[in-house]
Design an enzyme around this catalytic site. Structure first.
Site, PDB file in Angstrom:
ATOM      1  N   PRO A 167       0.849  -1.139   0.053  1.00 14.98           N
ATOM      2  CA  PRO A 167       0.133  -0.010   0.120  1.00 14.98           C
ATOM      3  C   PRO A 167       1.043   1.421  -0.050  1.00 14.98           C
ATOM      4  O   PRO A 167       2.148   1.174   0.471  1.00 14.98           O
ATOM      5  CB  PRO A 167      -0.936  -0.014   1.228  1.00 14.98           C
ATOM      6  CG  PRO A 167      -0.429  -1.412   1.883  1.00 14.98           C
ATOM      7  CD  PRO A 167       0.665  -2.022   1.369  1.00 14.98           C
ATOM      8  N   PRO A 168       0.416   2.514  -0.492  1.00 18.86           N
ATOM      9  CA  PRO A 168       1.159   3.629  -0.441  1.00 18.86           C
ATOM     10  C   PRO A 168       1.423   3.887   0.886  1.00 18.86           C
ATOM     11  O   PRO A 168       0.881   3.850   1.860  1.00 18.86           O
ATOM     12  CB  PRO A 168       0.073   4.524  -1.075  1.00 18.86           C
ATOM     13  CG  PRO A 168      -1.344   4.049  -0.913  1.00 18.86           C
ATOM     14  CD  PRO A 168      -0.892   2.577  -1.099  1.00 18.86           C
ATOM     15  N   GLY A 221       6.552   2.641   2.456  1.00 15.93           N
ATOM     16  CA  GLY A 221       8.107   2.958   2.382  1.00 15.93           C
ATOM     17  C   GLY A 221       8.688   2.173   1.371  1.00 15.93           C
ATOM     18  O   GLY A 221       9.937   1.803   1.449  1.00 15.93           O
ATOM     19  N   LYS A 222       8.163   2.139   0.292  1.00 13.63           N
ATOM     20  CA  LYS A 222       8.599   1.307  -0.992  1.00 13.63           C
ATOM     21  C   LYS A 222       9.956   2.377  -1.355  1.00 13.63           C
ATOM     22  O   LYS A 222      10.973   1.786  -1.627  1.00 13.63           O
ATOM     23  CB  LYS A 222       7.513   0.975  -1.990  1.00 13.63           C
ATOM     24  CG  LYS A 222       6.670   0.267  -1.529  1.00 13.63           C
ATOM     25  CD  LYS A 222       5.460  -0.092  -2.966  1.00 13.63           C
ATOM     26  CE  LYS A 222       4.598   1.017  -3.044  1.00 13.63           C
ATOM     27  NZ  LYS A 222       3.634   1.651  -1.917  1.00 13.63           N
ATOM     28  N   THR A 223       9.659   3.527  -1.607  1.00  9.46           N
ATOM     29  CA  THR A 223      10.440   4.520  -2.306  1.00  9.46           C
ATOM     30  C   THR A 223      11.533   4.563  -1.332  1.00  9.46           C
ATOM     31  O   THR A 223      12.749   4.590  -1.672  1.00  9.46           O
ATOM     32  CB  THR A 223       9.845   5.795  -2.555  1.00  9.46           C
ATOM     33  OG1 THR A 223       8.521   5.666  -3.052  1.00  9.46           O
ATOM     34  CG2 THR A 223      10.754   6.682  -3.303  1.00  9.46           C
ATOM     35  N   HIS A 227     -27.648  11.109  19.744  1.00 11.80           N
ATOM     36  CA  HIS A 227     -27.390  10.190  18.578  1.00 11.80           C
ATOM     37  C   HIS A 227     -26.173   9.709  18.869  1.00 11.80           C
ATOM     38  O   HIS A 227     -26.021   8.544  18.852  1.00 11.80           O
ATOM     39  CB  HIS A 227     -27.517  11.180  17.553  1.00 11.80           C
ATOM     40  CG  HIS A 227     -27.154  10.453  16.243  1.00 11.80           C
ATOM     41  ND1 HIS A 227     -28.163  10.034  15.249  1.00 11.80           N
ATOM     42  CD2 HIS A 227     -25.958   9.716  15.593  1.00 11.80           C
ATOM     43  CE1 HIS A 227     -27.789   9.351  14.360  1.00 11.80           C
ATOM     44  NE2 HIS A 227     -26.416   9.356  14.479  1.00 11.80           N
ATOM     45  N   GLU A 228     -24.849  10.705  19.200  1.00 11.89           N
ATOM     46  CA  GLU A 228     -23.747   9.911  19.213  1.00 11.89           C
ATOM     47  C   GLU A 228     -23.576   9.168  20.731  1.00 11.89           C
ATOM     48  O   GLU A 228     -23.037   8.203  20.764  1.00 11.89           O
ATOM     49  CB  GLU A 228     -22.805  11.232  19.508  1.00 11.89           C
ATOM     50  CG  GLU A 228     -22.608  12.060  18.247  1.00 11.89           C
ATOM     51  CD  GLU A 228     -22.418  11.458  17.090  1.00 11.89           C
ATOM     52  OE1 GLU A 228     -21.802  10.220  17.046  1.00 11.89           O
ATOM     53  OE2 GLU A 228     -22.969  11.816  16.081  1.00 11.89           O
ATOM     54  N   ASP A 245     -25.789   6.461   8.538  1.00 10.24           N
ATOM     55  CA  ASP A 245     -25.684   5.024   9.500  1.00 10.24           C
ATOM     56  C   ASP A 245     -26.470   3.761   8.768  1.00 10.24           C
ATOM     57  O   ASP A 245     -26.072   2.817   8.884  1.00 10.24           O
ATOM     58  CB  ASP A 245     -26.505   5.471  11.005  1.00 10.24           C
ATOM     59  CG  ASP A 245     -25.551   6.227  11.649  1.00 10.24           C
ATOM     60  OD1 ASP A 245     -24.283   6.556  11.617  1.00 10.24           O
ATOM     61  OD2 ASP A 245     -26.314   6.923  12.500  1.00 10.24           O
TER      62      ASP A 245
END
Ligand code: ADP
Length: 537
Positions: free
Chosen positions: A141-142, A145-147, A366-367, A442
């Protein structure tokens, strides 16, 4: 001839090739100066004085006309060409990345280290008759640390690093992509000649390396580019063989053309995944060691909180917390700043809207509904924060995450997610007896999960199991569809009932959290836990 001498001579040769024009100009100028000095010495004194007197004027005229010519030459030639075909090849980074800077992805590092050892010992390998690897594919995934790792390989092996993104090969104009490929390989070959090797890094290789489309119209340019890339890779021989190509992709390697993955091309793969808990802790420690932080900052807890985060995201969190600390005129980074930074990155910047008293109360209930269902019923997730401060596209939020990485969802977890999603709706209903359209997202969430449970994962109480989404809808009988939809509805109703029972029973806690949220607007995990403990939960 020893190695340094050889390398020096080769660099000199390349320098001469690159700067021959300037060298010729300097040579011609020097010869002219010598000739004119000899000529002057032969003149009688009057002629010499008159020549000297005229000289400044001549020099001035020459300088002005030279400058005008140079200006026209540079602006026409380079300006025009630059715009037409800007070379996007990035050469050697000034900032060197070493292996010790690559943290938390030990397996990938080990494989990369093997590559470095091969590169360092390549003379021995060649003496045995072995061939150096040509291409390495990094998959992940981006931001993992590939670069970064590719740069570290170059640094540790002491080789120049050229990088280009795959998307820069895919231009509108036919031929540009292929010519860029030729250019970067040419450059790399020269580095291999002068420095004994070179690494070409191609980011987003999937942009060029997708399975070739043999169709008319679009795709032709990509094909040309890919063909050129294959030709160049095969054409590297002898000392040029020390050019190593590292390519990175976020996509599944399955999308890449088989020709690229054949032996002798990208035949070695390094998988880089998101770091695990231990890795995240190391990365946090590494980036926090570069800033001033509060001694009491609990790194291991942060690592738990940063579940699924990539190293780049973690780095970003630390940077953002430093910014927040500076803005708040703090000397050091504390828990509050980090928490705010994570939230800002994840949920967007706070955006206080003017809400009516009723709307605020509705949001608070709600929360609080989501929160209580999550805390009491969810088997794998913890709440980290609850807030009724509005953001980009939400009025409030209950921020939760799994306690540790989970790579599969079982039925219990999926059901719990549906229940949490319904918590807001039920709380509104219990308190006000009417509900708002704040439940839209939701419901979408709950429906999506319940639908997938039945239609795809065989988790519904229907007579059918299997993934019905792979069958064209027209081929599924109405009876089966009805059966599946009923099972979906059953899941939703079952969850709804459980949540309603729970929140009715815990009405006191619901009222309490709504009140706390209205007062404080935000509650952190610690505050939330204290309140639940008060009620024996
Ligand atoms: P990718 O190429 O996988 O998209 P990058 O290599 O460009 O990701 O990573 C982006 C940034 O994230 C790097 O410049 C570095 O600062 C940081 N980073 C990524 N991986 C690591 C790691 N393993 N250790 C430390 N920092 C990392």
């Amino acid at each position: 001839m020893n190695k340094t001498m050889k390398s020096f001579l080769r660099k000199l040769k390349i320098f001469m090739e690159d700067h021959w024009l300037i060298i010729v100009i300097i040579l011609v100028a020097s010869i002219l100066i010598v000739l004119s000095t000899i000529g002057m010495s032969k003149l009688d004194s009057y002629a010499r004085i008159s020549a000297l007197a005229n000289m400044p004027l001549w020099i001035l005229v020459m300088l002005v006309s030279g400058a005008i010519t140079a200006f026209i030459y540079v602006s026409v030639l380079f300006g025009y060409m630059g715009r037409m075909q800007k070379s996007k090849i990035k050469t050697k980074d000034t900032h060197k990345v070493c292996f010790k800077d690559v943290i938390g992805i030990d397996e990938a590092k080990e494989e990369a280290w093997e590559v470095v050892r091969l590169l360092i010992d390549r003379t021995r390998l060649q003496n045995i008759g072995g061939k150096l690897l040509r291409g390495i594919l990094m998959v992940g995934p981006p931001g993992c640390g590939k670069t970064y790792l590719a740069k570290a390989i170059a640094t540790e092996a002491g080789l120049p690093f050229l990088s280009i993104a795959g998307s820069e090969f895919t231009e509108m104009f036919v031929g540009v992509g292929a010519s860029r490929v030729r250019k970067i390989f040419k450059k790399a070959r020269r580095y291999a000649y002068s420095d004994g090797g070179c690494i070409i890094f191609i980011d987003e290789i999937d942009a060029v390396g997708r399975v070739r489309a043999f169709s008319w119209g679009g795709g032709q340019e990509t094909n040309n580019t890919l063909n050129q890339l294959l030709v160049e890779m095969d054409g590297l021989q002898g000392e040029e063989g020390d050019v190593i190509i590292i390519a990175a992709t976020n996509a599944d390697e399955g999308v890449l053309d088989q020709a690229l993955l054949r032996p002798g091309r990208f035949d070695r793969k390094i998988y880089i995944d998101r770091p695990n808990l231990e890795g995240r802790e190391q990365i946090l420690n590494y980036y926090f060691s570069k800033v001033k932080r509060d001694e009491n900052l609990d790194i291991s807890r942060l690592a738990r909180k940063a579940v699924y985060k990539t190293p780049a995201e973690i780095e970003n969190i630390v940077k953002e917390s430093a910014l927040i600390a500076a803005r708040n005129k703090k000397e050091v980074i504390g828990h509050k700043e980090v928490s705010e930074a994570m939230e800002r990155i994840e949920l967007g910047i706070k955006h206080r809207r003017k809400m009516t008293v009723h709307e605020r109360e509705m949001t608070a209930y709600h929360e609080a509904g989501h929160l209580i269902v999550l805390y009491i019923l969810h088997p794998t997730d913890d709440v980290f924060k609850t807030s009724i401060i509005s953001r980009r596209n939400s009025l409030g939020v209950v921020h939760h995450q799994p306690r540790e990485e989970i790579f599969t969802n079982d039925q219990n977890r999926l059901m719990a997610n549906v229940k949490v999603a319904l918590g807001g709706y039920v709380a509104e209903k219990i308190r006000f007896n009417v509900t708002s359209d704040g439940v839209a997202s939701d419901f979408k969430q709950a429906m999506r999960i319940a639908h997938a449970m039945v239609w795809q994962f065989g988790m519904g109480n229907s007579d059918h199991i299997g993934d019905y989404t792979v069958i064209p809808e027209t081929e599924i009988s109405e009876a089966i569809k009805q059966n599946l939809n009923e099972a979906t509805n059953q899941i939703l109703q079952k969850c709804l009932k459980e949540v309603t029972d729970l929140l009715t029973k815990e009405r006191k806690i619901l009222d309490r959290f709504a009140k706390e949220l209205l007062e404080k607007e935000e509650l952190e995990y610690d505050q939330i836990e204290v309140i639940f403990k008060e009620y024996g939960k």
